[in-house]
Scaffold this motif. Structure first.
Motif, PDB file in Angstrom:
ATOM      1  N   ARG A 156     -53.857 -32.581 -16.286  1.00  0.00           N
ATOM      2  CA  ARG A 156     -54.443 -33.270 -15.136  1.00  0.00           C
ATOM      3  C   ARG A 156     -54.420 -32.346 -13.927  1.00  0.00           C
ATOM      4  NH1 ARG A 156     -55.142 -38.678 -16.198  1.00  0.00           N
ATOM      5  NH2 ARG A 156     -54.246 -39.303 -18.206  1.00  0.00           N
ATOM      6  N   VAL A 157     -55.559 -32.307 -13.225  1.00  0.00           N
ATOM      7  CA  VAL A 157     -55.693 -31.494 -12.022  1.00  0.00           C
ATOM      8  C   VAL A 157     -56.276 -32.370 -10.930  1.00  0.00           C
ATOM      9  CG1 VAL A 157     -56.674 -29.395 -11.007  1.00  0.00           C
ATOM     10  CG2 VAL A 157     -56.121 -29.448 -13.447  1.00  0.00           C
ATOM     11  N   VAL A 158     -55.731 -32.255  -9.724  1.00  0.00           N
ATOM     12  CA  VAL A 158     -56.243 -33.034  -8.606  1.00  0.00           C
ATOM     13  C   VAL A 158     -56.787 -32.109  -7.533  1.00  0.00           C
ATOM     14  CG1 VAL A 158     -54.688 -34.977  -9.007  1.00  0.00           C
ATOM     15  CG2 VAL A 158     -53.991 -33.141  -7.455  1.00  0.00           C
ATOM     16  N   ALA A 159     -57.797 -32.598  -6.826  1.00  0.00           N
ATOM     17  CA  ALA A 159     -58.341 -31.906  -5.663  1.00  0.00           C
ATOM     18  C   ALA A 159     -57.785 -32.570  -4.418  1.00  0.00           C
ATOM     19  CB  ALA A 159     -59.869 -31.972  -5.671  1.00  0.00           C
ATOM     20  N   CYS A 160     -57.347 -31.774  -3.465  1.00  0.00           N
ATOM     21  CA  CYS A 160     -56.726 -32.282  -2.248  1.00  0.00           C
ATOM     22  C   CYS A 160     -57.701 -32.140  -1.088  1.00  0.00           C
ATOM     23  CB  CYS A 160     -55.441 -31.518  -1.943  1.00  0.00           C
ATOM     24  SG  CYS A 160     -54.345 -31.324  -3.375  1.00  0.00           S
ATOM     25  N   GLY A 161     -58.075 -33.246  -0.462  1.00  0.00           N
ATOM     26  CA  GLY A 161     -59.024 -33.227   0.638  1.00  0.00           C
ATOM     27  C   GLY A 161     -58.550 -34.057   1.802  1.00  0.00           C
ATOM     28  N   SER A 178     -57.878 -36.565  -5.304  1.00  0.00           N
ATOM     29  CA  SER A 178     -58.716 -37.185  -6.336  1.00  0.00           C
ATOM     30  C   SER A 178     -58.604 -36.362  -7.607  1.00  0.00           C
ATOM     31  CB  SER A 178     -60.178 -37.267  -5.880  1.00  0.00           C
ATOM     32  OG  SER A 178     -60.698 -35.974  -5.626  1.00  0.00           O
ATOM     33  N   GLU A 179     -58.524 -37.052  -8.726  1.00  0.00           N
ATOM     34  CA  GLU A 179     -58.327 -36.368 -10.006  1.00  0.00           C
ATOM     35  C   GLU A 179     -59.645 -35.800 -10.516  1.00  0.00           C
ATOM     36  OE1 GLU A 179     -55.054 -37.406 -13.218  1.00  0.00           O
ATOM     37  OE2 GLU A 179     -56.825 -38.668 -13.478  1.00  0.00           O
ATOM     38  N   ILE A 180     -59.666 -34.495 -10.817  1.00  0.00           N
ATOM     39  CA  ILE A 180     -60.894 -33.855 -11.292  1.00  0.00           C
ATOM     40  C   ILE A 180     -60.799 -33.410 -12.758  1.00  0.00           C
ATOM     41  CG2 ILE A 180     -61.669 -33.105  -9.014  1.00  0.00           C
ATOM     42  CD1 ILE A 180     -60.525 -30.347  -9.590  1.00  0.00           C
ATOM     43  N   VAL A 181     -59.599 -33.288 -13.298  1.00  0.00           N
ATOM     44  CA  VAL A 181     -59.389 -33.104 -14.742  1.00  0.00           C
ATOM     45  C   VAL A 181     -58.488 -34.244 -15.184  1.00  0.00           C
ATOM     46  CG1 VAL A 181     -58.423 -31.642 -16.552  1.00  0.00           C
ATOM     47  CG2 VAL A 181     -59.714 -30.608 -14.681  1.00  0.00           C
ATOM     48  N   LYS A 182     -58.949 -35.031 -16.172  1.00  0.00           N
ATOM     49  CA  LYS A 182     -58.370 -36.353 -16.429  1.00  0.00           C
ATOM     50  C   LYS A 182     -57.849 -36.473 -17.861  1.00  0.00           C
ATOM     51  CE  LYS A 182     -61.867 -37.926 -13.176  1.00  0.00           C
ATOM     52  NZ  LYS A 182     -63.114 -38.680 -12.967  1.00  0.00           N
ATOM     53  N   GLY A 183     -56.688 -35.872 -18.094  1.00  0.00           N
ATOM     54  CA  GLY A 183     -56.033 -36.062 -19.384  1.00  0.00           C
ATOM     55  C   GLY A 183     -56.685 -35.309 -20.528  1.00  0.00           C
ATOM     56  N   VAL A 184     -56.930 -34.032 -20.349  1.00  0.00           N
ATOM     57  CA  VAL A 184     -57.592 -33.208 -21.377  1.00  0.00           C
ATOM     58  C   VAL A 184     -56.560 -32.655 -22.353  1.00  0.00           C
ATOM     59  CG1 VAL A 184     -58.781 -31.001 -21.735  1.00  0.00           C
ATOM     60  CG2 VAL A 184     -59.582 -32.607 -19.979  1.00  0.00           C
ATOM     61  N   SER A 185     -56.886 -32.718 -23.651  1.00  0.00           N
ATOM     62  CA  SER A 185     -55.994 -32.194 -24.692  1.00  0.00           C
ATOM     63  C   SER A 185     -56.810 -31.452 -25.748  1.00  0.00           C
ATOM     64  CB  SER A 185     -55.221 -33.335 -25.374  1.00  0.00           C
ATOM     65  OG  SER A 185     -54.450 -34.069 -24.443  1.00  0.00           O
ATOM     66  N   PHE A 186     -56.309 -30.296 -26.182  1.00  0.00           N
ATOM     67  CA  PHE A 186     -56.896 -29.558 -27.309  1.00  0.00           C
ATOM     68  C   PHE A 186     -55.895 -28.507 -27.767  1.00  0.00           C
ATOM     69  CE2 PHE A 186     -58.469 -27.499 -23.417  1.00  0.00           C
ATOM     70  CZ  PHE A 186     -58.078 -26.174 -23.602  1.00  0.00           C
ATOM     71  N   ALA A 187     -56.134 -27.934 -28.935  1.00  0.00           N
ATOM     72  CA  ALA A 187     -55.257 -26.899 -29.484  1.00  0.00           C
ATOM     73  C   ALA A 187     -56.108 -25.806 -30.110  1.00  0.00           C
ATOM     74  CB  ALA A 187     -54.299 -27.491 -30.504  1.00  0.00           C
ATOM     75  N   VAL A 223     -65.480 -27.933 -27.184  1.00  0.00           N
ATOM     76  CA  VAL A 223     -65.034 -29.091 -26.429  1.00  0.00           C
ATOM     77  C   VAL A 223     -66.099 -29.387 -25.376  1.00  0.00           C
ATOM     78  CG1 VAL A 223     -63.320 -29.973 -24.795  1.00  0.00           C
ATOM     79  CG2 VAL A 223     -62.577 -28.650 -26.791  1.00  0.00           C
ATOM     80  N   VAL A 224     -66.678 -30.586 -25.437  1.00  0.00           N
ATOM     81  CA  VAL A 224     -67.736 -30.991 -24.511  1.00  0.00           C
ATOM     82  C   VAL A 224     -67.107 -31.801 -23.381  1.00  0.00           C
ATOM     83  CG1 VAL A 224     -69.921 -32.222 -24.244  1.00  0.00           C
ATOM     84  CG2 VAL A 224     -69.402 -31.042 -26.390  1.00  0.00           C
ATOM     85  N   LEU A 225     -67.334 -31.346 -22.128  1.00  0.00           N
ATOM     86  CA  LEU A 225     -66.706 -31.954 -20.963  1.00  0.00           C
ATOM     87  C   LEU A 225     -67.742 -32.539 -20.022  1.00  0.00           C
ATOM     88  CD1 LEU A 225     -64.371 -28.928 -20.375  1.00  0.00           C
ATOM     89  CD2 LEU A 225     -63.496 -31.208 -20.862  1.00  0.00           C
ATOM     90  N   ASN A 226     -67.355 -33.603 -19.356  1.00  0.00           N
ATOM     91  CA  ASN A 226     -68.180 -34.172 -18.282  1.00  0.00           C
ATOM     92  C   ASN A 226     -67.265 -34.969 -17.368  1.00  0.00           C
ATOM     93  OD1 ASN A 226     -70.383 -34.796 -16.706  1.00  0.00           O
ATOM     94  ND2 ASN A 226     -71.080 -36.470 -18.006  1.00  0.00           N
ATOM     95  N   GLY A 227     -67.343 -34.697 -16.058  1.00  0.00           N
ATOM     96  CA  GLY A 227     -66.523 -35.428 -15.105  1.00  0.00           C
ATOM     97  C   GLY A 227     -65.040 -35.276 -15.321  1.00  0.00           C
ATOM     98  N   GLY A 228     -64.619 -34.122 -15.880  1.00  0.00           N
ATOM     99  CA  GLY A 228     -63.195 -33.879 -16.092  1.00  0.00           C
ATOM    100  C   GLY A 228     -62.615 -34.516 -17.330  1.00  0.00           C
ATOM    101  N   ARG A 229     -63.464 -35.110 -18.179  1.00  0.00           N
ATOM    102  CA  ARG A 229     -63.013 -35.741 -19.415  1.00  0.00           C
ATOM    103  C   ARG A 229     -63.660 -35.073 -20.628  1.00  0.00           C
ATOM    104  NH1 ARG A 229     -60.654 -40.659 -18.086  1.00  0.00           N
ATOM    105  NH2 ARG A 229     -61.300 -41.571 -16.088  1.00  0.00           N
ATOM    106  N   ILE A 230     -63.001 -35.164 -21.779  1.00  0.00           N
ATOM    107  CA  ILE A 230     -63.586 -34.701 -23.035  1.00  0.00           C
ATOM    108  C   ILE A 230     -64.461 -35.810 -23.602  1.00  0.00           C
ATOM    109  CG2 ILE A 230     -63.119 -34.028 -25.416  1.00  0.00           C
ATOM    110  CD1 ILE A 230     -60.618 -32.609 -24.483  1.00  0.00           C
ATOM    111  N   PHE A 231     -65.738 -35.508 -23.797  1.00  0.00           N
ATOM    112  CA  PHE A 231     -66.661 -36.471 -24.403  1.00  0.00           C
ATOM    113  C   PHE A 231     -66.763 -36.278 -25.916  1.00  0.00           C
ATOM    114  CE2 PHE A 231     -69.629 -38.284 -20.928  1.00  0.00           C
ATOM    115  CZ  PHE A 231     -68.536 -38.540 -20.113  1.00  0.00           C
ATOM    116  N   GLU A 232     -66.588 -35.037 -26.347  1.00  0.00           N
ATOM    117  CA  GLU A 232     -66.700 -34.762 -27.783  1.00  0.00           C
ATOM    118  C   GLU A 232     -65.983 -33.460 -28.084  1.00  0.00           C
ATOM    119  OE1 GLU A 232     -70.124 -34.579 -31.314  1.00  0.00           O
ATOM    120  OE2 GLU A 232     -70.644 -35.150 -29.269  1.00  0.00           O
TER     121      GLU A 232
END
Length: 613
Positions: A11-16, A21-30, A226-235
């Motif tokens: 998880r990564v957040v942007a500070c403004g 606000s969270e910009i990477v939302k629980g991404v996992s891969f190996a 790994v297909v990403l959109n909006g900080g989430r893994i879609f596929e």
């Protein structure tokens, strides 16, 4: 095999100013040792942010807020900055998108390649320099023993990108992160760089994460995607099954956007017969002129071109072919040495000082990079208001309303009017760039690589917008690109430039199948296809070819002579080619006729298809 890379719930957040606000939302891969994993998605999907997290790094204004990033035995999120510095450029290496921005222009290449390894104490200078030269050789760099003595400005973009790869690999890292490393390259240069990267990664057993928005490029490099959109893994899948049958609708949209000439509706014959712009015998260049008025460096030679009202003409070629110089001449930013221009039946001065205010208004230009074309200190309304005040004297409510209409026209919400460029996405900035040109109500818009800096989905949306605006407003385009798929998606006619010469011209239908000029064939077969194995069998090269612009020693001979895979010794190297019409309706500058070209190019196609029959 054991997992070398493990990312869990990152998880990564942007500070403004308004908080985090969270910009990477629980991404996992190996990732296993020796594998290549691709992170793909649109701009803003989080792919580069995730890639940088593998180095334990977050860009300014961002924070790594949670999760696990394991690289070998190292937990990158648990280490101190001092400990991370010992790993970066050593156990984890990074290849950036822009090599030109990554190198110190005042230091020789070899010194920069070995610098990081020396700092980390990985060997003596002599040992590391020998290792660097071996990497130069593996990466297919010319003259590997001496190229390291050059400065960054003395090598091409593709060569500099490969030197940066050598810098990343010299430490034998556990992980290499490649962040859009070929996006800024021509299609032909991209192939050479991809081949070099793939060979070195495979031969050295490197583990890599490849960041890209281009599925066709990723298909040549990656074992899994790994297909990403909006900080989430879609596929997430192995490459072959994902390309064959993507599960998510978003992935299917990326696949469609990777084929712009099929995903965009074809032009609807709105061009009129009446010429709008006519160019005759144009020669132009840069540098001091001799006694005959010819520039020291000729970039364009003897160019004829006609753009009709409502017509879109695509101009393609590699960097150095003269495309942008042609646009600069039409815009009045460069005075021609020879030849003349006519606009709407009236002479068009070669320089802005020789043009009327009305001619100046009616020809507008949209530049490649909106980041540098838009003043970062001004709001969108100020940027769009300037041409409206200058050309039409608008002010007050009328000015405000017209700015809103322009935003409507390029499909941007009116609420963006008071934002500055740095508050907009890349696609939004390019739409503002286009709206500024439309503010003048032009008849001709010069589009200089307007989609090359954008991801495939946003680029396809800009092409669709240009198509619709042409139909709605009747505006003409001179559309410059190095990607023939992009040009075929938008334009009626296509002109192929090589080393300042027009080597082929014809309708978009004429570019759908052979025969082609040999250089056009090279460009067409340099566009990556959405299938694995294409890179090894694309049939685009015939031995080591000189760079674009490399000419024969005899200037009156074919400029493509030294790169041409179908040259005929005794003919091509003794006499200049003539312009001839070939089957399909194109005009080419070549010694070959339709039958010879068709046979050669069908052989290339059959060879490529046969490998996957």
């Amino acid at each position: 095999m054991s997992q070398l890379i493990r990312v869990e719930d990152l998880r990564v957040v942007a500070c403004g100013e308004r908080g985090e606000s969270e910009i990477v939302k629980g991404v996992s891969f190996a990732l296993e040792k020796g594998e290549v994993l691709a992170l793909i998605g649109e701009s803003g999907s989080g792919k580069t942010t995730i890639a940088l997290a593998l180095l334990g790094y977050a860009r300014r204004g961002c924070r790594l807020s949670g999760g696990v990033v394991q690289v070998g035995e190292h937990d990158m999120l648990a280490l101190s900055e001092k400990e991370l510095q010992k790993l970066r450029g050593n156990r984890v290496s990074y290849i950036a998108q822009s090599a030109a921005a990554a190198f110190n222009p005042a230091k020789r290449l070899l010194d920069q390649v070995v610098e990081g390894a020396l700092i980390h104490g990985l060997g003596t200078r002599a040992v590391l320099e020998a290792k660097a030269i071996a990497l130069f050789r593996d990466l297919a760099l010319p003259n590997p023993e001496r190229i390291g003595q050059r400065y960054p400005h003395q090598v091409s973009g593709g060569q500099l990108q490969r030197v940066m790869a050598a810098m990343a690999l010299i430490s034998d890292p556990l992980l290499v992160v490649l962040d859009e490393p070929t996006t800024a390259l021509d299609v032909t240069t991209q192939i050479d760089v991809l081949r070099a990267f793939k060979r070195v990664v495979r031969e050295r057993g490197a583990t890599a994460v490849y960041v890209s928005h281009d599925l066709a490029v990723v298909a040549q490099m990656a074992d899994q995607i790994v297909v990403l959109n909006g900080g989430r893994i879609f596929e997430q899948s192995a490459t072959a099954p994902l390309l064959k049958g993507p599960a998510h609708e978003y992935t299917r949209s990326l696949l469609a956007a990777a084929r712009p000439d099929t995903s965009i509706r074809p032009p609807c014959g709105i061009a009129e017969e009446q010429p709008l712009l006519t160019i005759k015998g144009l020669t132009a260049g840069y540098g001091n002129k001799n006694t005959h008025g010819m520039p020291a460096i000729r970039v364009l030679e003897d160019i004829d071109l006609t753009v009709r009202r409502g017509q879109a003409i695509g101009v393609i070629g590699e960097s150095g072919s003269g495309k942008s110089t042609l646009a600069r001449v039409v815009a009045g930013l460069l005075c021609p040495a020879l030849g003349g221009l006519t606009f709407d039946g009236q002479p068009l001065g070669g320089c802005l000082s020789e043009r009327t205010d009305e001619q100046f208004r009616r020809i507008q230009m949209v530049f490649q990079n909106a980041d540098t074309a838009l003043n970062p200190m001004h709001s969108v309304s100020t940027i769009l208001g300037r041409p409206l005040k200058m050309y039409f004297g608008l002010k007050g409510a009328a000015l405000h309303e017209r700015i809103g209409e322009l935003l409507d026209l390029v499909r941007l919400p009116r609420t963006l009017a008071e934002r500055r460029p740095n508050e907009l996405s890349g696609g939004q900035k390019q739409r503002v760039n286009l709206a500024r040109a439309l503010a003048a109500k032009p008849d001709l818009i010069l589009c200089d690589e307007v989609t090359s800096a954008l991801d495939t989905v946003v680029g396809a949306a800009i092409l669709e917008l240009l198509r619709d605006l042409r139909q709605e407003l009747g505006v003409s385009y001179l559309f410059i690109s190095h990607d023939i798929s992009t040009v075929r998606a938008l334009c009626d006619d296509i002109v192929v430039m090589y080393s300042g010469h027009k080597v082929q011209a014809g309708t978009r239908q004429a570019f759908a199948q052979p025969p082609f000029h040999p250089y056009t064939d090279l460009l067409i077969h340099s566009v990556p296809e959405l299938r694995q194995g294409w890179l090894e069998n694309c049939g685009t090269t015939c031995g080591e070819l000189p760079p674009v612009g490399a000419r024969s020693d005899e200037p009156e001979l074919c400029t493509f002579l030294d790169r041409c895979p179908v040259r005929v010794d005794g003919l091509c190297n003794r006499s200049a080619p003539v312009r001839r019409n070939i089957d399909g309706g194109s005009e080419i500058l070549c010694h070959h006729d339709s039958v010879e070209l068709l046979k050669t190019q069908r052989d290339v196609i059959n060879l490529s298809q046969g490998a996957y029959a």
